[in-house]
Design an enzyme around this catalytic site. Structure first.
Site, mmCIF file in Angstrom:
data_model
loop_
_atom_site.group_PDB
_atom_site.id
_atom_site.type_symbol
_atom_site.label_atom_id
_atom_site.label_comp_id
_atom_site.label_asym_id
_atom_site.label_seq_id
_atom_site.Cartn_x
_atom_site.Cartn_y
_atom_site.Cartn_z
ATOM 1 N N GLN A 87 -4.841 79.199 -19.500
ATOM 2 C CA GLN A 87 -3.209 79.465 -18.915
ATOM 3 C C GLN A 87 -2.758 80.245 -17.657
ATOM 4 O OE1 GLN A 87 -0.217 78.352 -21.774
ATOM 5 N NE2 GLN A 87 1.087 77.517 -20.957
ATOM 6 N N ARG A 142 10.429 86.412 -17.858
ATOM 7 C CA ARG A 142 10.041 85.350 -18.339
ATOM 8 C C ARG A 142 10.651 84.396 -19.289
ATOM 9 N NH1 ARG A 142 4.145 86.283 -20.015
ATOM 10 N NH2 ARG A 142 3.942 88.087 -21.439
ATOM 11 N N ARG A 169 -4.169 62.896 -31.140
ATOM 12 C CA ARG A 169 -2.983 63.439 -30.047
ATOM 13 C C ARG A 169 -3.533 61.391 -29.337
ATOM 14 N NH1 ARG A 169 0.347 67.016 -31.138
ATOM 15 N NH2 ARG A 169 -0.951 69.327 -31.707
#
Length: 247
Positions: A87, A142, A169
């Site tokens: 990510q 952050r 999902r």
């Protein structure tokens, strides 16, 4: 949201059929590499899936790149542990011009949308002040970033994990954003390996049952009727309130 199939095991259906052939025939290793016809491969794959012999499909992997999604989505995504993820880092990539994901239910209410956008602007201003005015490193600045912050992620699943992912999902009980991701990924998979994924999806589609009990969405009879008419059931799962269209 943008979903791209980056890579997959070459000849995925042939690989699965070869694995099945090894288990159920006396073929030697050299024989396994002889090409089976598409019809033979399809018959083998359907038999394996019907029997639940899904270790054979673990030999095939799919790698996707996803962008334009929120951290809400990726926090859910990584709960699928038999997969690999990379990510975009908020520690090393500054969010000085943060993009955000706006939920459709908020977008549909002008007052709610205005309040949401004002909050996002405020958080952006605080982040920029921390980073630029006070010299706070990005790894600490952050902490003020919201779950709505846009992110990018690369993910790799084997087919057995993908089938489980799609069962859970693609269901209407899944949160709208990850449900849209699941259906987009399934569409990509079917273009490459239509037989492997021809019955993939929620239980009401694949097994003709609903396991959600009192939480059921009630779509099962409609799904059964559409399937009997050989209609694509995908729109049933992507047109409810709060779910964007795939197109």
């Amino acid at each position: 949201m943008h979903v791209k199939l980056l890579r997959h095991t070459p000849d995925p259906e042939q690989v699965v059929a070869m694995a099945g052939r090894l288990c159920y025939s006396a073929a030697c290793l050299d024989d396994l590499e002889e090409k089976m016809t598409p019809e033979e491969s399809a018959r083998m794959i359907r038999m394996l899936v019907r029997m639940g012999h899904l270790s054979t499909v673990e030999h095939v992997t799919f790698t996707f790149a996803v962008e334009g999604v929120s951290r809400v989505l990726t926090h859910q995504l990584v709960r699928h542990r038999i997969a690999s993820y990379e990510q975009q880092s908020q520690r090393y990539v500054k969010a000085s011009a943060m993009e955000t994901v706006l939920p459709p239910t908020i977008a549909a209410d002008p007052a709610a949308k205005a309040e949401f956008e004002a909050c996002m602007r405020h958080l952006q201003d605080v982040y920029n002040d921390l980073a630029d005015k006070y010299g706070i490193p990005a790894e600490d600045a952050r902490y003020v970033l919201p779950n709505a912050a846009e992110t990018k992620i690369i993910l790799t699943f084997n087919v057995r994990s993908l089938l489980n992912f799609f069962t859970l999902r693609c269901c209407t009980r899944a949160q709208w954003e990850i449900r849209e991701l699941a259906w987009r990924m399934l569409r990509e998979c079917r273009q490459v390996a239509p037989v492997l994924f021809e019955t993939a999806g929620p239980n009401c589609v694949t097994r003709g049952i609903c396991t959600e009990g009192k939480m059921s969405c009630g779509l099962l009879p409609t799904v059964q009727a559409w399937k009997a008419e050989k209609k694509d059931v995908t729109p049933l799962f992507l047109t409810d309130t709060g779910t964007p269209s795939l197109e």
